[in-house]
Design an enzyme around this catalytic site. Structure first.
Site, mmCIF file in Angstrom:
data_model
loop_
_atom_site.group_PDB
_atom_site.id
_atom_site.type_symbol
_atom_site.label_atom_id
_atom_site.label_comp_id
_atom_site.label_asym_id
_atom_site.label_seq_id
_atom_site.Cartn_x
_atom_site.Cartn_y
_atom_site.Cartn_z
ATOM 1 N N ALA A 60 0.841 -1.124 -0.120
ATOM 2 C CA ALA A 60 0.003 0.037 0.074
ATOM 3 C C ALA A 60 0.907 1.148 -0.102
ATOM 4 C CB ALA A 60 -0.708 0.039 1.159
ATOM 5 N N GLY A 101 0.836 -5.296 0.575
ATOM 6 C CA GLY A 101 -0.326 -5.266 -0.217
ATOM 7 C C GLY A 101 0.286 -5.829 -1.744
ATOM 8 N N GLU A 104 -0.114 -9.242 -1.193
ATOM 9 C CA GLU A 104 -1.315 -9.557 -1.106
ATOM 10 C C GLU A 104 -2.131 -9.935 -2.433
ATOM 11 O OE1 GLU A 104 -1.912 -6.734 2.092
ATOM 12 O OE2 GLU A 104 -3.132 -8.436 3.244
ATOM 13 N N GLU A 124 4.061 -5.554 7.158
ATOM 14 C CA GLU A 124 3.186 -4.512 7.763
ATOM 15 C C GLU A 124 3.383 -4.384 9.260
ATOM 16 O OE1 GLU A 124 2.376 -6.683 5.548
ATOM 17 O OE2 GLU A 124 0.684 -5.877 4.154
#
Ligand SMILES: CCCCCCCCCCCCC[C@H](O)CC(=O)SCCNC(=O)CCNC(=O)[C@H](O)C(C)(C)COP(=O)(O)OP(=O)(O)OC[C@H]1O[C@@H](n2cnc3c(N)ncnc32)[C@H](O)[C@@H]1OP(=O)(O)O
Length: 731
Positions: A60, A101, A104, A124
């Site tokens: 992210a 992310g 992910e 994270e």
């Protein structure tokens, strides 16, 4: 943004958001748009997702966190869902890093192929949050609970090879291969195969039955390694759901966990730390030079003077950075021992596969022991690392001045002494600077670089560049006694002894610090580094108990409060862990055990001085330890010794093991609120008075509170310097 093309019936969606392809809001929008386009295009039979430029997406966009834009749809989870639900095979083509992310979305794909030198991971937790786009639920389904707990709760980066061995990566592309071409071929071959089991949310966690024992194992480990940090614990709790609940329920638990963590001050502190770590390399000496315009000198050969603990560690750092390293030690025994240690450490690195055979032999060849100053005539930079004595250091600088080539930089590893005074005995003050390494130098991540009054832009750029080559968090500071770290830390140490005088015992103080998040308390650290070190520094400054003329009050040096307890401890031969006794005793292990002899020493001292011991609360203990240090931090900023609050915080995180989830002393003060911090400091100042000047409220702190309350930490310098530069500012 993302780029879209169709090649041989394969849609290729390439994320294009330099430098790291972070999944910013505009990227997410564009990704989902192209996914829909590929899904609806009848000519497309499969979909490849990759990153343009340096890397696959690394996660992210961290800048968006704690801002409303992070909540704007589509979320990363929407993209993950769309990839997994796609009727056409989706393939993640990984090069560089697939992190957070980024991994992910790769987990949402039906297949993952990766370049052999790429890295994958869910880091994270290091930002005080958790993988919030299904990672906590999908990763355990593919690599198992035990591995997923390890990966997510510690946030490590793992090689594609490890990923492949755990079933996460379906194919590793060898060095030199073209990942995009491989992915297109892979995608073509996947067409027509069943996707059912390739959708990770459909499968179950292989080692789910072991959930309770794994949970207990990992909880124990993280509580020890990341004391006081919330994120690793929440990560484990959420991963546990993957074994016990349905995928959808697990996702809800992930969502709740993310809310909890995002709302915590810890995630803000850790995200601040992420950017602070990168910010310190963008150094500047206002009005003189900065990282953009100063050009570093090329350093091929380095000299290290002194092969004690510090010299050995520094030499290893130089060798690891690829430098020819001359080590000067005139004492033959010390030289043999030092060189043996360095070569032994190189061998350990080789055995641990941190370096390969070739690197190991290069490092061994680059190590050149010398036993006289002439041996340093060819070096580009020297780092002096001898005992902390100005007299000795000046003698060494005079000798270096004579033998070293005129272009060579002369640096000192002093931890407290005046760099300009050392420079004054040379004819090249512009080439003199401080490079303060922290023990053990080859392990600790911090390098505190000190610019002297006359250090040239080239000298500053060179020592900063060398720190970078050593892969250290390198912070540039100004010259004063103790620089930033030790100048501030002195008050932390002093207050801890004052607390003992007034009613506390070492374990009581240490327990408060452990609860705060430190891996070790102040007295444990004292024992580990050796109580003789501080004693010798105090002796050098004429402060120790034994050096005082008869009649000197035991608890005063000049007009300042002084605690001689540390001196008494040393004089009893309690040198710390190495002597099996210091502030604690050690019986066959490194576990500190409170010692009645130390208690008696403290009790006797109190009796002799008619001190009525009182109960000191954990809250007071913490404030007394940390707030003087913060107060001094503001003085350091006011004087321009540190350029920014985050410079100070990085010094403490990487040099003094300050718990990352608090951000550092300055960020912690901001979290508590500057008005509250100032209130405590003012109260203490009233009580303590002039003999404890470290409680005198800093001008900068006072001004910020009076005019702005608790301003954003990013604005402290700007607000204060603007005001200070105005005529009649009285600051
Ligand atoms: C769920 C309910 C909540 C509702 C509301 C909130 C919604 C939240 C939505 C949750 C979705 C969660 C998604 C996901 O799980 C979360 C994440 O992905 S967090 C990010 C995880 N990734 C990382 O932590 C990786 C960070 N980057 C690095 O570690 C390193 O950069 C690197 C990739 C190892 C490369 O290292 P280097 O080569 O040394 O390069 P630099 O570090 O110097 O970086 C260069 C440059 O890039 C900037 N940068 C790097 N990564 C990011 C990033 N992810 N976002 C933004 N910027 C990044 C870095 O700051 C440097 O910038 P510069 O200093 O040059 O300005």
């Amino acid at each position: 943004m993302a780029k879209y093309s169709v090649e041989n019936e394969v849609a290729v969606i390439a994320v294009d958001n330099p430098p790291m392809n972070a999944l910013s809001h505009h990227v997410r929008k564009s990704l989902l748009k192209y996914l829909k386009e590929a899904e609806s295009d009848e000519k497309v039979t499969s979909i490849v997702l990759c990153g343009d430029g340096r890397t696959f997406p690394v996660g992210a966009d961290i800048k968006e966190f704690h801002k409303s834009v992070s909540k704007l749809g589509p979320t990363i989870l929407d993209i993950v869902d769309a990839l997994e639900k796609s009727k056409k095979p989706t393939i993640a083509a990984i090069h560089g890093n697939a992190l957070g992310g980024g991994l992910e979305i790769a987990l949402g794909c039906h297949y993952r192929i990766a370049m052999t030198n790429s890295k994958v991971g869910l880091p994270e937790v290091k930002l005080g949050i958790l993988p919030g786009a299904g990672g906590t639920q999908r990763l355990p389904r593919v690599i198992g609970l035990d591995n997923a707990m390890q990966w997510i709760a510690y946030g490590g980066h793992h090689s594609a090879g490890i990923g492949a061995s755990l079933g996460l990566i379906d194919r590793v592309v060898p060095q030199g291969g073209n990942i995009r071409e491989h992915a297109i071929l892979f995608a073509k071959a996947a067409v027509g195969k069943s996707l059912g089991q390739r959708r990770l949310s459909n499968i179950s966690v292989p080692d789910a039955a072991k959930v309770e024992s794994l949970m207990a194992k990992h909880l124990k480990e993280v509580s020890k390694k990341s004391r006081g940090a919330l994120a690793p614990i929440v990560c484990l709790q959420v991963i546990k759901s993957s074994a016990l609940l349905s995928y959808q329920e697990g996702l809800e638990s992930e969502r709740q966990g993310m809310f909890t963590l995002l709302a915590s001050s810890q995630s803000r502190a850790q995200i601040y730390s992420f950017f602070a770590e990168r910010q310190v390399s963008k150094w500047s000496v206002p009005g003189v030079t900065n990282y953009q315009n100063a050009v570093p000198m090329k350093v091929k050969a380095v000299g290290v003077v002194g092969l004690g603990t510090m010299g050995r560690g520094i030499a290893i750092c130089c060798l690891r950075a690829g430098k020819i390293t001359y080590v000067l030690e005139m004492n033959t025994k010390a030289q043999t021992a030092g060189v043996k240690y360095i070569r032994g450490y190189i061998e350990t690195m080789r055995k641990r596969k941190q370096i390969n055979d070739q690197q190991s032999s290069m490092m061994n060849n680059a190590l050149i022991p010398v036993d006289n100053y002439n041996g340093l005539k060819n070096v580009d930079l020297v780092i002096e690392a001898v005992f902390e004595s100005m007299k000795i250091k000046k003698e060494i600088f005079k000798k270096l001045e004579k033998v070293c080539k005129p272009s060579a930089i002369l640096a000192s590893n002093t931890s407290t002494l005046n760099i300009d005074e050392m420079a004054s005995v040379t004819k090249r003050p512009q080439k003199v600077a401080g490079m303060h390494f922290f023990a053990p130098a080859h392990i600790m991540m911090l390098l505190e670089n000190i610019r002297g009054e006359k250090s040239s832009p080239e000298t500053i750029a060179t020592i900063m560049d060398l720190g970078k080559q050593m892969r250290k968090t390198t912070v540039l500071v100004g010259n004063c006694h103790g620089f930033v770290g030790n100048r501030m830390f002195a008050y932390y140490t002093a207050e801890s002894s004052f607390l003992l005088e007034e009613g506390a015992y070492p374990k009581q103080v240490d327990d408060v610090l452990l609860d705060y998040g430190f891996a070790m308390g102040r007295f444990q650290v004292g024992d580990l580094s050796g109580t003789d070190i501080g004693y010798k520094i105090r002796r050098e400054r004429g402060l120790t108990h034994k050096q005082q003329p008869a009649g000197t009050p035991e608890r005063k040096r000049g007009d300042r409060r002084y605690s001689p307890l540390d001196d008494f401890l040393y004089e009893k031969g309690r040198y710390g862990l190495k002597a099996r006794k210091g502030w604690y005793k050690y019986e066959g292990s490194r576990t500190p055990i409170p010692d009645p002899e130390v208690r008696k020493m403290i009790d006797d001292f109190r009796k002799r001085h008619n001190i009525n011991p009182r109960h000191i609360s954990p809250e007071e203990t913490l404030q007394r330890m940390i707030f003087p240090l913060v107060n001094e931090g503001f003085n350091v900023l006011d004087e321009g010794i540190a350029a920014n609050p985050w410079d100070i915080d990085m010094i403490f995180q990487h040099g003094y093991a300050w718990p990352r989830h608090t951000g550092g002393p300055m960020y912690y003060a901001y979290t508590i609120g500057l008005p509250q911090v100032l209130k405590v400091i003012e109260e203490r100042w009233k009580l303590a008075g002039a003999s404890e000047p470290h409680w005198k409220p800093s001008k900068m702190l006072t001004w910020l509170v009076e005019h702005h309350g608790n301003p954003d930490i990013n604005d402290w310098i700007k607000l204060y310097k603007e005001r200070k530069s105005q005529p009649n500012s009285n600051l």
